[in-house]
Design a protein around this motif. Structure first.
Motif, PDB file in Angstrom:
ATOM      1  N   GLN A   1       0.855  -1.189   0.000  1.00  0.00           N
ATOM      2  CA  GLN A   1       0.000   0.000   0.000  1.00  0.00           C
ATOM      3  C   GLN A   1       0.889   1.237   0.000  1.00  0.00           C
ATOM      4  O   GLN A   1       1.876   1.294   0.727  1.00  0.00           O
TER       5      GLN A   1
ATOM      6  N   VAL B   1       1.049   5.526   0.222  1.00  0.00           N
ATOM      7  CA  VAL B   1       0.353   6.728   0.664  1.00  0.00           C
ATOM      8  C   VAL B   1       1.240   7.934   0.387  1.00  0.00           C
ATOM      9  O   VAL B   1       2.334   8.041   0.958  1.00  0.00           O
ATOM     10  N   GLU B   2       0.761   8.828  -0.484  1.00  0.00           N
ATOM     11  CA  GLU B   2       1.511  10.040  -0.796  1.00  0.00           C
ATOM     12  C   GLU B   2       1.166  11.153   0.175  1.00  0.00           C
ATOM     13  O   GLU B   2       0.048  11.206   0.714  1.00  0.00           O
ATOM     14  N   SER B   3       2.098  12.058   0.359  1.00  0.00           N
ATOM     15  CA  SER B   3       1.864  13.258   1.153  1.00  0.00           C
ATOM     16  C   SER B   3       2.807  14.345   0.664  1.00  0.00           C
ATOM     17  O   SER B   3       3.754  14.066  -0.089  1.00  0.00           O
TER      18      SER B   3
ATOM     19  N   CYS C   1       6.259   9.224  -0.341  1.00  0.00           N
ATOM     20  CA  CYS C   1       5.448   8.042  -0.651  1.00  0.00           C
ATOM     21  C   CYS C   1       5.804   6.975   0.378  1.00  0.00           C
ATOM     22  O   CYS C   1       6.876   6.363   0.286  1.00  0.00           O
TER      23      CYS C   1
ATOM     24  N   SER D   1       3.783   0.332   2.698  1.00  0.00           N
ATOM     25  CA  SER D   1       3.692  -0.788   3.642  1.00  0.00           C
ATOM     26  C   SER D   1       4.155  -2.035   2.915  1.00  0.00           C
ATOM     27  O   SER D   1       4.070  -2.125   1.698  1.00  0.00           O
TER      28      SER D   1
ATOM     29  N   THR E   1      10.201   4.334   2.130  1.00  0.00           N
ATOM     30  CA  THR E   1       9.669   5.623   1.700  1.00  0.00           C
ATOM     31  C   THR E   1      10.394   6.123   0.462  1.00  0.00           C
ATOM     32  O   THR E   1      11.621   6.006   0.359  1.00  0.00           O
TER      33      THR E   1
ATOM     34  N   TYR F   1       0.986  10.915  -8.373  1.00  0.00           N
ATOM     35  CA  TYR F   1       0.800   9.558  -7.884  1.00  0.00           C
ATOM     36  C   TYR F   1       2.142   8.850  -7.744  1.00  0.00           C
ATOM     37  O   TYR F   1       3.003   8.947  -8.624  1.00  0.00           O
TER      38      TYR F   1
ATOM     39  N   GLY G   1      -0.655   4.742  -5.250  1.00  0.00           N
ATOM     40  CA  GLY G   1      -1.201   5.513  -4.153  1.00  0.00           C
ATOM     41  C   GLY G   1      -2.458   6.252  -4.579  1.00  0.00           C
ATOM     42  O   GLY G   1      -2.870   6.170  -5.739  1.00  0.00           O
ATOM     43  N   GLN G   2      -3.033   6.974  -3.660  1.00  0.00           N
ATOM     44  CA  GLN G   2      -4.290   7.674  -3.929  1.00  0.00           C
ATOM     45  C   GLN G   2      -4.074   9.030  -4.598  1.00  0.00           C
ATOM     46  O   GLN G   2      -5.012   9.633  -5.099  1.00  0.00           O
TER      47      GLN G   2
ATOM     48  N   THR H   1      -1.756  12.957  -4.570  1.00  0.00           N
ATOM     49  CA  THR H   1      -1.706  14.187  -3.788  1.00  0.00           C
ATOM     50  C   THR H   1      -1.693  15.369  -4.759  1.00  0.00           C
ATOM     51  O   THR H   1      -0.994  15.345  -5.769  1.00  0.00           O
TER      52      THR H   1
END
Length: 122
Positions: A3, A5-7, A22, A25, A78, A95, A113-114, A116
């Motif tokens: 999984q 996850v971007e931020s 990014c 997991s 990351t 992404y 990822g979803q 950002t």
């Protein structure tokens, strides 16, 4: 399974900088090619940068070469995209993607990822 996850996205003035992260997991992330893509409204998703897990080589689109830098910290699972000298045309949803035998094609990446949002004002 991985999984992502971007931020780090946001609003910035032209000429400014942002660093996207990014977080992945799954312990196998370190063995995957990592890529960054972006998609602006009404446009197709386009390649930005990529980094295979084992060679240390980096790949960039012509539009970001010299301004963006991709990196990864496998110990932290990351990835990063440092974006400097941002332009209004860099505005898009960014992404993170992982695991692909291809470097530049989004079709090859298994995990995404979803996204950002990055908005660059003029």
């Amino acid at each position: 399974q991985v999984q992502l996850v971007e931020s780090g996205g946001g609003l910035v003035q032209a000429g400014g900088s942002l660093r996207l992260s990014c977080a992945a997991s799954g312990r196998t992330f370190r063995t995957y090619t990592m890529g960054w893509f972006r998609q602006a409204p009404g446009k197709e998703r386009e390649f930005v940068a990529a980094m295979p897990w084992d060679t240390g080589n980096t790949y960039y689109s012509d539009s970001v070469k010299g301004r963006f830098t991709i990196s990864r910290d496998n110990a932290k699972n990351t990835g990063y995209l440092q974006m400097n000298s941002l332009k209004p045309e860099d505005t898009a949803v960014y992404y993170c993607a992982a695991d692909s035998p291809l470097i530049r094609s989004p079709a090859g990446y298994r995990y995404w990822g979803q996204g950002t949002q990055v908005t660059v004002s003029s």
